[in-house]
Design a protein around this motif. Structure first.
Motif, PDB file in Angstrom:
ATOM      1  N   GLN A 205       0.869  -1.176   0.299  1.00  0.00           N
ATOM      2  CA  GLN A 205      -0.275   0.287  -0.393  1.00  0.00           C
ATOM      3  C   GLN A 205       1.238   0.997  -0.058  1.00  0.00           C
ATOM      4  OE1 GLN A 205      -2.059   1.287   3.559  1.00  0.00           O
ATOM      5  NE2 GLN A 205      -4.119   0.700   2.458  1.00  0.00           N
ATOM      6  N   VAL A 206       0.695   2.136  -0.612  1.00  0.00           N
ATOM      7  CA  VAL A 206       1.754   3.414  -1.069  1.00  0.00           C
ATOM      8  C   VAL A 206       1.214   3.857   0.624  1.00  0.00           C
ATOM      9  CG1 VAL A 206      -1.002   4.935  -1.441  1.00  0.00           C
ATOM     10  CG2 VAL A 206       1.592   5.577  -2.062  1.00  0.00           C
ATOM     11  N   LEU A 207       2.591   5.309   1.375  1.00  0.00           N
ATOM     12  CA  LEU A 207       2.175   5.130   2.446  1.00  0.00           C
ATOM     13  C   LEU A 207       1.173   6.321   2.199  1.00  0.00           C
ATOM     14  CD1 LEU A 207       5.815   5.192   3.268  1.00  0.00           C
ATOM     15  CD2 LEU A 207       4.089   3.698   3.994  1.00  0.00           C
ATOM     16  N   GLN A 208       0.861   7.299   3.479  1.00  0.00           N
ATOM     17  CA  GLN A 208      -0.407   8.502   2.964  1.00  0.00           C
ATOM     18  C   GLN A 208       0.130   9.758   2.883  1.00  0.00           C
ATOM     19  OE1 GLN A 208      -3.442   7.158   2.030  1.00  0.00           O
ATOM     20  NE2 GLN A 208      -2.681   5.145   1.642  1.00  0.00           N
ATOM     21  N   SER A 209       0.916   9.703   4.587  1.00  0.00           N
ATOM     22  CA  SER A 209       1.055  10.657   4.411  1.00  0.00           C
ATOM     23  C   SER A 209       2.202  11.861   3.443  1.00  0.00           C
ATOM     24  CB  SER A 209       2.372  11.190   4.930  1.00  0.00           C
ATOM     25  OG  SER A 209       2.671  11.847   5.966  1.00  0.00           O
ATOM     26  N   ASP A 210       2.382  11.986   3.124  1.00  0.00           N
ATOM     27  CA  ASP A 210       2.954  13.113   1.834  1.00  0.00           C
ATOM     28  C   ASP A 210       4.404  14.472   3.480  1.00  0.00           C
ATOM     29  OD1 ASP A 210       2.141  12.720  -0.120  1.00  0.00           O
ATOM     30  OD2 ASP A 210       1.280  14.923  -1.046  1.00  0.00           O
ATOM     31  N   GLN A 211       4.364  14.176   4.278  1.00  0.00           N
ATOM     32  CA  GLN A 211       4.806  14.946   4.583  1.00  0.00           C
ATOM     33  C   GLN A 211       6.273  14.094   5.132  1.00  0.00           C
ATOM     34  OE1 GLN A 211       6.562  17.428   6.006  1.00  0.00           O
ATOM     35  NE2 GLN A 211       7.883  17.330   7.301  1.00  0.00           N
ATOM     36  N   THR A 212       6.016  12.314   5.103  1.00  0.00           N
ATOM     37  CA  THR A 212       6.644  10.991   5.621  1.00  0.00           C
ATOM     38  C   THR A 212       6.981  11.031   4.182  1.00  0.00           C
ATOM     39  OG1 THR A 212       4.525  10.023   5.942  1.00  0.00           O
ATOM     40  CG2 THR A 212       5.685  10.819   7.792  1.00  0.00           C
ATOM     41  N   MET A 213       6.644  10.788   3.411  1.00  0.00           N
ATOM     42  CA  MET A 213       6.541  10.193   1.769  1.00  0.00           C
ATOM     43  C   MET A 213       8.590  10.092   1.309  1.00  0.00           C
ATOM     44  SD  MET A 213       4.379   9.196  -1.665  1.00  0.00           S
ATOM     45  CE  MET A 213       3.053   8.883  -0.150  1.00  0.00           C
ATOM     46  N   PRO A 214       9.359   9.553   1.423  1.00  0.00           N
ATOM     47  CA  PRO A 214      10.818  10.065   0.656  1.00  0.00           C
ATOM     48  C   PRO A 214      10.205  10.683  -0.584  1.00  0.00           C
ATOM     49  CG  PRO A 214      10.762   7.507   1.359  1.00  0.00           C
ATOM     50  CD  PRO A 214       9.129   8.515   1.350  1.00  0.00           C
ATOM     51  N   LEU A 215      11.184  12.051  -1.246  1.00  0.00           N
ATOM     52  CA  LEU A 215      10.805  12.798  -2.256  1.00  0.00           C
ATOM     53  C   LEU A 215      10.608  11.235  -3.510  1.00  0.00           C
ATOM     54  CD1 LEU A 215      10.791  15.467  -3.226  1.00  0.00           C
ATOM     55  CD2 LEU A 215      13.341  15.081  -3.769  1.00  0.00           C
TER      56      LEU A 215
ATOM     57  N   ASN B  96       4.296  20.755   4.903  1.00  0.00           N
ATOM     58  CA  ASN B  96       5.985  20.736   5.518  1.00  0.00           C
ATOM     59  C   ASN B  96       5.767  22.125   6.042  1.00  0.00           C
ATOM     60  OD1 ASN B  96       8.903  21.861   6.033  1.00  0.00           O
ATOM     61  ND2 ASN B  96       9.854  20.001   4.075  1.00  0.00           N
ATOM     62  N   GLU B  97       5.962  22.374   7.284  1.00  0.00           N
ATOM     63  CA  GLU B  97       6.272  23.686   8.139  1.00  0.00           C
ATOM     64  C   GLU B  97       7.628  24.557   7.297  1.00  0.00           C
ATOM     65  OE1 GLU B  97       5.883  23.642  12.314  1.00  0.00           O
ATOM     66  OE2 GLU B  97       7.346  21.561  12.228  1.00  0.00           O
ATOM     67  N   HIS B  98       8.795  23.571   7.173  1.00  0.00           N
ATOM     68  CA  HIS B  98       9.906  24.835   7.281  1.00  0.00           C
ATOM     69  C   HIS B  98       9.717  25.500   5.902  1.00  0.00           C
ATOM     70  CE1 HIS B  98      11.701  22.345  10.142  1.00  0.00           C
ATOM     71  NE2 HIS B  98      11.065  21.539   9.826  1.00  0.00           N
ATOM     72  N   VAL B  99       8.600  24.950   4.897  1.00  0.00           N
ATOM     73  CA  VAL B  99       8.783  25.812   3.947  1.00  0.00           C
ATOM     74  C   VAL B  99       8.097  27.096   3.325  1.00  0.00           C
ATOM     75  CG1 VAL B  99      10.087  24.131   2.546  1.00  0.00           C
ATOM     76  CG2 VAL B  99       7.686  24.352   2.253  1.00  0.00           C
TER      77      VAL B  99
ATOM     78  N   LYS C 291      -8.751  19.721  -1.334  1.00  0.00           N
ATOM     79  CA  LYS C 291      -7.539  18.745   0.377  1.00  0.00           C
ATOM     80  C   LYS C 291      -7.335  19.920   0.653  1.00  0.00           C
ATOM     81  CE  LYS C 291      -8.681  15.208  -1.709  1.00  0.00           C
ATOM     82  NZ  LYS C 291      -8.255  14.133  -2.008  1.00  0.00           N
ATOM     83  N   HIS C 292      -6.568  19.379   1.965  1.00  0.00           N
ATOM     84  CA  HIS C 292      -6.023  20.539   2.583  1.00  0.00           C
ATOM     85  C   HIS C 292      -5.028  19.592   3.644  1.00  0.00           C
ATOM     86  CE1 HIS C 292      -7.306  19.089   6.228  1.00  0.00           C
ATOM     87  NE2 HIS C 292      -8.680  18.685   6.019  1.00  0.00           N
ATOM     88  N   SER C 293      -4.006  20.117   4.169  1.00  0.00           N
ATOM     89  CA  SER C 293      -3.266  19.076   5.450  1.00  0.00           C
ATOM     90  C   SER C 293      -2.302  20.426   6.279  1.00  0.00           C
ATOM     91  CB  SER C 293      -1.984  19.273   4.328  1.00  0.00           C
ATOM     92  OG  SER C 293      -1.239  19.809   3.630  1.00  0.00           O
ATOM     93  N   MET C 294      -1.197  20.084   7.205  1.00  0.00           N
ATOM     94  CA  MET C 294      -1.086  20.230   8.149  1.00  0.00           C
ATOM     95  C   MET C 294      -0.908  21.686   8.266  1.00  0.00           C
ATOM     96  SD  MET C 294       1.661  19.520  10.853  1.00  0.00           S
ATOM     97  CE  MET C 294       3.275  20.526   9.486  1.00  0.00           C
ATOM     98  N   CYS C 295      -0.229  22.392   7.114  1.00  0.00           N
ATOM     99  CA  CYS C 295       0.341  24.127   7.374  1.00  0.00           C
ATOM    100  C   CYS C 295      -0.595  25.176   6.445  1.00  0.00           C
ATOM    101  CB  CYS C 295       1.956  24.171   6.765  1.00  0.00           C
ATOM    102  SG  CYS C 295       2.762  23.159   8.119  1.00  0.00           S
TER     103      CYS C 295
END
Length: 256
Positions: free
Chosen positions: A56-66, A186-189, A214-218
């Protein structure tokens, strides 16, 4: 080759979310043992999640490798980038943030004089390898801290660098966009993206159909702070895109 097969597996997962051993055997013509070994290696590398009978694909873009995010909706992202650059005029100054969709600009910027300001080392490398970019485009890299695994320059130094410029255009990629605005995982950007928006005449958002509604964390910015959304056609996003247009945002579609 195994590497190519892994990439093809990720491309399928970007569309379907899951892939069984039997489906992979039929699709790639590999043996059951080979597919199981591929799945095991990819899970160990944190590229996929093992589930009963497949992956299964990983769900979080934040944790997903580039490397994984790059293959998700790759054709759509390239088509979106090609549509976006048709709005650029000779002599334009353009902010471009780092993302897997804006990265595609490195191969399709028009052969006209442009000044590009970016915090993405990967975009800079793509432009440098493009002969048209080397001859027609001036490239300005921000300073900053190189955030591990992303190729992005972030932090106060990056923000100070962006703040000294003004551009005709800002081109952004996002993790999500809805009526409340733009989002990133990604909160850093986020602060750098906000500065790019504030210091440009017009803002273009590149977002394939998986980001629409859609929405995400930041939260980055309100919807009324952007001018154009470039996306690909998909029946699931028609209603959301109509709402964006009603809110005063121009919607452009990439060629099918």
């Amino acid at each position: 080759m195994k590497t190519n097969r892994h990439e093809e597996i990720m491309k399928v997962l970007s569309e379907t979310g899951t892939l069984t051993v039997e489906e992979a055997v039929a699709r790639f013509g590999a043996s059951v043992a080979t597919v199981r070994r591929d799945f095991a290696e990819m899970a160990e590398a944190n590229l996929v999640r093992r589930v009963r009978g497949g992956v299964q694909v990983l769900q979080s873009d934040q944790t997903m490798p580039l490397a994984i995010r790059e293959v998700r909706q790759r054709d759509a992202k390239l088509a979106i980038a090609r549509e976006a650059v048709t709005m650029l005029a000779p002599g334009s100054v353009v902010f471009v943030d780092g993302g897997t969709t804006t990265l595609q600009l490195g191969t399709c910027l028009p052969a006209i004089p442009l000044r590009v300001i970016t915090n993405s080392l990967r975009l800079a490398a793509a432009m440098e390898s493009n002969s048209a970019s080397r001859s027609m485009h001036e490239l300005f890299l921000t300073g900053g801290f190189l955030f591990p695994g992303t190729g992005l320059l972030v932090g106060p130094s990056a923000q100070a660098s962006i703040a000294q410029y003004y551009a005709q255009w800002t081109i952004l990629s996002v993790s999500g966009i809805n009526l409340s605005g733009l989002y990133n995982d990604n909160e850093h950007v986020v602060e750098s993206e906000r500065l790019m928006i504030a210091n440009a005449d017009r803002v273009i958002v590149l977002a394939d159909h998986t980001k629409i509604g859609k929405h995400s964390m930041c939260h980055i910015a309100r919807l009324n702070e952007i001018d154009v959304i470039v996306t690909n056609r998909h029946p699931d996003t028609a209603e959301a895109l109509e709402a964006f247009e009603s809110a005063g945002v121009e919607v452009l579609f990439a060629a099918d």
